[in-house]
Each structure stands twice: as C-alpha cells, then as structure tokens.
Scaffold this active site. Structure first.
Site, PDB file in Angstrom:
ATOM      1  N   ASP A   1       0.840  -1.204   0.000  1.00  0.00           N
ATOM      2  CA  ASP A   1       0.000   0.000   0.000  1.00  0.00           C
ATOM      3  C   ASP A   1       0.872   1.249   0.000  1.00  0.00           C
ATOM      4  O   ASP A   1       0.542   2.256  -0.631  1.00  0.00           O
ATOM      5  CB  ASP A   1      -0.896  -0.009   1.251  1.00  0.00           C
ATOM      6  CG  ASP A   1      -2.229   0.675   1.031  1.00  0.00           C
ATOM      7  OD1 ASP A   1      -2.398   1.309  -0.023  1.00  0.00           O
ATOM      8  OD2 ASP A   1      -3.095   0.598   1.922  1.00  0.00           O
TER       9      ASP A   1
ATOM     10  N   HIS B   1      -8.016  -1.081   8.807  1.00  0.00           N
ATOM     11  CA  HIS B   1      -7.031  -0.568   7.837  1.00  0.00           C
ATOM     12  C   HIS B   1      -7.366   0.915   7.621  1.00  0.00           C
ATOM     13  O   HIS B   1      -8.276   1.258   6.885  1.00  0.00           O
ATOM     14  CB  HIS B   1      -7.168  -1.378   6.544  1.00  0.00           C
ATOM     15  CG  HIS B   1      -6.292  -0.928   5.416  1.00  0.00           C
ATOM     16  ND1 HIS B   1      -5.179  -1.632   5.020  1.00  0.00           N
ATOM     17  CD2 HIS B   1      -6.351   0.145   4.594  1.00  0.00           C
ATOM     18  CE1 HIS B   1      -4.609  -1.016   4.003  1.00  0.00           C
ATOM     19  NE2 HIS B   1      -5.298   0.071   3.725  1.00  0.00           N
TER      20      HIS B   1
ATOM     21  N   CYS C   1      -3.481   5.844  -2.092  1.00  0.00           N
ATOM     22  CA  CYS C   1      -3.924   4.979  -3.174  1.00  0.00           C
ATOM     23  C   CYS C   1      -3.929   5.753  -4.488  1.00  0.00           C
ATOM     24  O   CYS C   1      -4.487   6.849  -4.568  1.00  0.00           O
ATOM     25  CB  CYS C   1      -5.315   4.441  -2.875  1.00  0.00           C
ATOM     26  SG  CYS C   1      -5.972   3.457  -4.225  1.00  0.00           S
TER      27      CYS C   1
ATOM     28  N   ASN D   1      -1.123   5.448   4.831  1.00  0.00           N
ATOM     29  CA  ASN D   1      -1.722   4.674   5.919  1.00  0.00           C
ATOM     30  C   ASN D   1      -1.336   5.303   7.252  1.00  0.00           C
ATOM     31  O   ASN D   1      -0.364   6.044   7.343  1.00  0.00           O
ATOM     32  CB  ASN D   1      -1.154   3.250   5.916  1.00  0.00           C
ATOM     33  CG  ASN D   1      -1.579   2.477   4.697  1.00  0.00           C
ATOM     34  OD1 ASN D   1      -1.008   2.641   3.636  1.00  0.00           O
ATOM     35  ND2 ASN D   1      -2.580   1.651   4.845  1.00  0.00           N
TER      36      ASN D   1
HETATM   37  N1  COA Z   1      -1.183  -9.506 -13.134  1.00  0.00           N
HETATM   38  C1  COA Z   1      -0.525  -9.232 -14.282  1.00  0.00           C
HETATM   39  N2  COA Z   1      -1.130  -8.996 -15.449  1.00  0.00           N
HETATM   40  C2  COA Z   1      -2.473  -9.032 -15.454  1.00  0.00           C
HETATM   41  C3  COA Z   1      -3.215  -9.302 -14.307  1.00  0.00           C
HETATM   42  C4  COA Z   1      -2.527  -9.539 -13.105  1.00  0.00           C
HETATM   43  N3  COA Z   1      -3.157  -9.794 -11.964  1.00  0.00           N
HETATM   44  N4  COA Z   1      -4.517  -9.266 -14.632  1.00  0.00           N
HETATM   45  C5  COA Z   1      -4.595  -8.983 -15.941  1.00  0.00           C
HETATM   46  N5  COA Z   1      -3.359  -8.835 -16.446  1.00  0.00           N
HETATM   47  C6  COA Z   1      -2.987  -8.540 -17.837  1.00  0.00           C
HETATM   48  C7  COA Z   1      -3.688  -9.419 -18.829  1.00  0.00           C
HETATM   49  O1  COA Z   1      -2.995 -10.617 -19.008  1.00  0.00           O
HETATM   50  C8  COA Z   1      -3.689  -8.549 -20.063  1.00  0.00           C
HETATM   51  O2  COA Z   1      -2.405  -8.564 -20.623  1.00  0.00           O
HETATM   52  P1  COA Z   1      -2.168  -8.338 -22.212  1.00  0.00           P
HETATM   53  O3  COA Z   1      -2.601  -6.926 -22.496  1.00  0.00           O
HETATM   54  O4  COA Z   1      -0.710  -8.541 -22.356  1.00  0.00           O
HETATM   55  O5  COA Z   1      -3.030  -9.365 -22.869  1.00  0.00           O
HETATM   56  C9  COA Z   1      -3.907  -7.155 -19.486  1.00  0.00           C
HETATM   57  O6  COA Z   1      -3.428  -7.218 -18.141  1.00  0.00           O
HETATM   58  C10 COA Z   1      -5.364  -6.716 -19.511  1.00  0.00           C
HETATM   59  O7  COA Z   1      -6.157  -7.717 -18.872  1.00  0.00           O
HETATM   60  P2  COA Z   1      -7.615  -7.426 -18.324  1.00  0.00           P
HETATM   61  O8  COA Z   1      -8.125  -8.652 -17.668  1.00  0.00           O
HETATM   62  O9  COA Z   1      -8.442  -6.788 -19.404  1.00  0.00           O
HETATM   63  O10 COA Z   1      -7.306  -6.403 -17.180  1.00  0.00           O
HETATM   64  P3  COA Z   1      -7.717  -4.867 -17.048  1.00  0.00           P
HETATM   65  O11 COA Z   1      -6.964  -4.042 -18.012  1.00  0.00           O
HETATM   66  O12 COA Z   1      -9.200  -4.771 -17.020  1.00  0.00           O
HETATM   67  O13 COA Z   1      -7.129  -4.553 -15.590  1.00  0.00           O
HETATM   68  C11 COA Z   1      -6.624  -5.310 -13.369  1.00  0.00           C
HETATM   69  C12 COA Z   1      -7.658  -5.200 -14.453  1.00  0.00           C
HETATM   70  C13 COA Z   1      -7.313  -5.779 -12.116  1.00  0.00           C
HETATM   71  C14 COA Z   1      -5.563  -6.313 -13.794  1.00  0.00           C
HETATM   72  C15 COA Z   1      -5.931  -3.933 -13.165  1.00  0.00           C
HETATM   73  O14 COA Z   1      -6.909  -2.937 -13.058  1.00  0.00           O
HETATM   74  C16 COA Z   1      -5.083  -3.898 -11.897  1.00  0.00           C
HETATM   75  O15 COA Z   1      -4.057  -4.561 -11.816  1.00  0.00           O
HETATM   76  N6  COA Z   1      -5.501  -3.132 -10.881  1.00  0.00           N
HETATM   77  C17 COA Z   1      -4.811  -3.094  -9.617  1.00  0.00           C
HETATM   78  C18 COA Z   1      -4.918  -1.748  -9.043  1.00  0.00           C
HETATM   79  C19 COA Z   1      -4.238  -1.688  -7.693  1.00  0.00           C
HETATM   80  O16 COA Z   1      -3.206  -2.285  -7.461  1.00  0.00           O
HETATM   81  N7  COA Z   1      -4.836  -0.926  -6.802  1.00  0.00           N
HETATM   82  C20 COA Z   1      -4.285  -0.742  -5.503  1.00  0.00           C
HETATM   83  C21 COA Z   1      -4.520  -1.910  -4.610  1.00  0.00           C
HETATM   84  S1  COA Z   1      -6.159  -1.956  -4.002  1.00  0.00           S
HETATM   85 ZN    ZN Z   2      -4.971   1.233   2.028  1.00  0.00          ZN
END
Ligand code: COA
Ligand code: ZN
Length: 304
Positions: free
Chosen positions: A14, A205, A238, A247
């Site tokens: 975080d 949290h 965030c 945090n």
């Molecule tokens: N780890 C690595 N790559 C990932 C993944 C993961 N957990 N989930 C999806 N991907 C990749 C896919 O393989 C795809 O790759 P490509 O373009 O090479 O084919 C690409 O990301 C898009 O996949 P998709 O399922 O359409 O994901 P998205 O673009 O809708 O994104 C998340 C969704 C969840 C992966 C993304 O929004 C994310 O990682 N968010 C985290 C945000 C965060 O950390 N917030 C703070 C903590 S709460």
């Molecule tokens: Zn947090």
C-alpha cells in the site's frame, strides 16, 4: 500477561504502490530487513496486479522468491483477480488478500470491474484459495465514504462482508481508504461485524488523511479488534483514490498500543531506522506524528 495487538505492515504494498520513484527489488528487500529487525511479524510484501496499472509492483514474484523464511514471519500478497491469484500461487504465496471496494465507481477505477463483477471475482478467488489450502484475507475498501459516490451506507458493508465470509474468507479488513470515517460510523461497522463474525476475524485498515487513524484504531480496539494495518513512516496513498494520503504510520500505532498496555513485539527505535531506509529509497520525508518526539528523545539520550 498483557494482551497482544498484531500490527500488519503494508508499507511494501500500500505504501510503495503510489510512489513515483520505482524502488528496485534490492531496495524493497533492504526495507523488509529493517522491518523484520524492528520485530514486525506480519507483512504484506507485494501485489500481483497488472504491471501496466502499477509498475511499482512488477517485481512481486522476485520479492517472494527472496523473502527470509527463517524468521517465523507471515507474508501476504494482494491479488485483484484470478490471474493475480495464479501468479501469486506460482510464486509461493500462502496468504492472499483480495480487494473489493464498497462502491461501483471505485471498483471500476481501481480494478476495472463493476461492483457485481468484483464480487463474483472475489468470491471465485476466495473459493479457489480455500480449495488450495491458501489463507484468504478480504479487504473491503472505502467502507466509510467513496471519493466518487460519497457516504457508503453501513448495510452495503454488511452485505459485502457476508458475501466474502460466505465464500470462505478467513479474515476481513475494513479499509477506510481515504481517511473519511468518523468514530461513530466506524464503531457501528466494527461492533456489528464483531458481533456477527467474532472480532478475531476482523482487522482495521486506516489511512491518516484527516489525522483520525489512531482515533479510529481506538474505536476498533473498544469493539475487540486486535489486528491493524499500518505502513512504515505513513508511506502511501492509493493511486485510484484522489486526495488519499498514507496509511496510519506503523510507529504511531506501535507507540499508542504500547502506551495503552498492549504487547506488539515491535521496537519503535527499530521502526525509526526502517523509516530512514524508506526515506532513502523513496526520496520522501516520512515519519508518523510521533517521529519528532522520538528524534528529540534520541538526542536527549545521546547527550546524557
Ligand atoms: N497480473 C498481471 N497482469 C495481469 C493481471 C494480473 N493480476 N490481470 C490482468 N493482467 C494482464 C492481462 O494478461 C492482459 O495482458 P495483455 O494486455 O498482455 O493481454 C492485461 O493485463 C489486460 O487484462 P484485463 O483482464 O483486461 O485487465 P484490465 O486491463 O481490465 O485490468 C486489473 C484489471 C485488475 C488487472 C488492473 O486494473 C489492476 O491490476 N488493478 C490493480 C490496481 C491496484 O493495485 N490498486 C491498488 C490496490 S487496491
Ligand atoms: Zn490502504
């Protein structure tokens, strides 16, 4: 014997996820060492999220490959979806943390899913984790208010908590991700959920955006909660929550818990050294509200 408060350090996830300067793996492991030396036993070490969304977490597998395993520490990784879960399991993770925001807009901004889709994905990953013998922690974020949708009704939080526990979550952390919670509001949430599921399955949290982190911690302590997340030096904020700061600082939490007679097993002097490492790595000035006091105490001791 005094009661124990478990401090769950989330600075490496975080805290770092929002830092503009990408911290190299070696630096993260150095910070981890300083945290372990201070006595921390519960650590969220990384997240297996999209490296495009959060470049800072691209080395999650490398971090897990290099964690010291001989110090009895519990490590955890955040996973947003099934792909993240699979990457985490491949990397040897034994506790995963799922993330579900209480509102539709926040889920869309954070993980590109509607609230309904996020619920389904969280349930599916929790069920898989349970079948695989992996511990599952569920984060409910923005439980007090959402920066996009405003105040969150408590019934929404209770419904989502029920869904996550029904799916098999071992623990539920209530996240006041933007530091927007008020004491009565958080007391109502913790009281109700502690009554339904037991305080030992809950954690707090809190972000310290409005300097309420310790107050809300105390509110939760009074509801029987004994596990709290915090980040070293108050690192964090965030990337998907505008205006959210870091945090609650680990050193503030540990100092308060110790003053209140709880055992944490953590040494504030050691935390002060870990803050210095985090400052060096991020180039930010860090430290909780207790830091100036700790520094002047140190100077007084050195002078005597
Ligand atoms: N780890 C690595 N790559 C990932 C993944 C993961 N957990 N989930 C999806 N991907 C990749 C896919 O393989 C795809 O790759 P490509 O373009 O090479 O084919 C690409 O990301 C898009 O996949 P998709 O399922 O359409 O994901 P998205 O673009 O809708 O994104 C998340 C969704 C969840 C992966 C993304 O929004 C994310 O990682 N968010 C985290 C945000 C965060 O950390 N917030 C703070 C903590 S709460
Ligand atoms: Zn947090």
């Amino acid at each position: 014997m005094s009661e124990v408060i478990t401090v769950h350090e989330v600075g490496l996830r975080d805290g770092l996820q929002n830092q503009p300067r990408v911290v190299p793996t070696e630096g993260k492991l150095r910070l981890l060492d300083a945290l372990l030396d201070a006595g921390l036993q519960s650590i969220e070490a990384a997240s297996f999220v999209s490296p495009k969304a959060v470049p800072q977490m691209a080395d999650a597998a490398e971090i897990f490959a290099n964690l010291p395993q001989d110090r009895g520490v519990g490590y955890e990784a955040l996973v947003p979806n099934e792909k993240g879960y699979e990457r985490a399991v491949d990397a040897g993770v034994t506790t995963v943390a799922l993330v579900l925001a209480a509102t539709d807009t926040f889920n869309r901004r954070n993980i590109n899913m509607s609230l309904d889709e996020a619920i389904r994905v969280n349930e599916a990953v929790i069920r898989r984790a349970k079948a695989d013998g992996i511990r599952a922690r569920s984060y409910l974020s923005v439980v007090a208010a959402c920066p996009y949708e405003g105040v969150v009704p408590p019934e929404t939080v209770f419904d989502l908590a029920a869904r996550m526990f029904d799916a098999g979550a071992d623990e539920l952390a209530l996240g006041d991700s933007t530091g927007a919670g008020s004491p009565p509001q958080m007391a109502h949430l913790f009281e109700t959920l502690a009554h339904r599921y037991g305080p030992e399955r809950l954690a707090g949290h809190f972000h310290d955006t409005r300097a309420m982190g310790l107050t809300l911690t105390w509110v939760a302590i009074e509801c029987g909660i004994r596990k709290f997340d915090s980040s070293i030096g108050g690192l964090g904020g965030c990337p998907f929550a505008p205006g959210a700061t870091g945090n609650l600082a680990t050193e503030d939490l540990v100092f308060m818990a110790t003053e209140a007679g709880f055992e944490t097993g953590i040494d504030v002097g050691g935390l002060r050294r870990a803050v210095a490492v985090a400052e060096e790595l991020t180039g930010q000035t860090l430290g909780g509200r207790i830091t100036p006091f700790l520094d002047s105490r140190e100077k007084r001791r050195a002078a005597n």
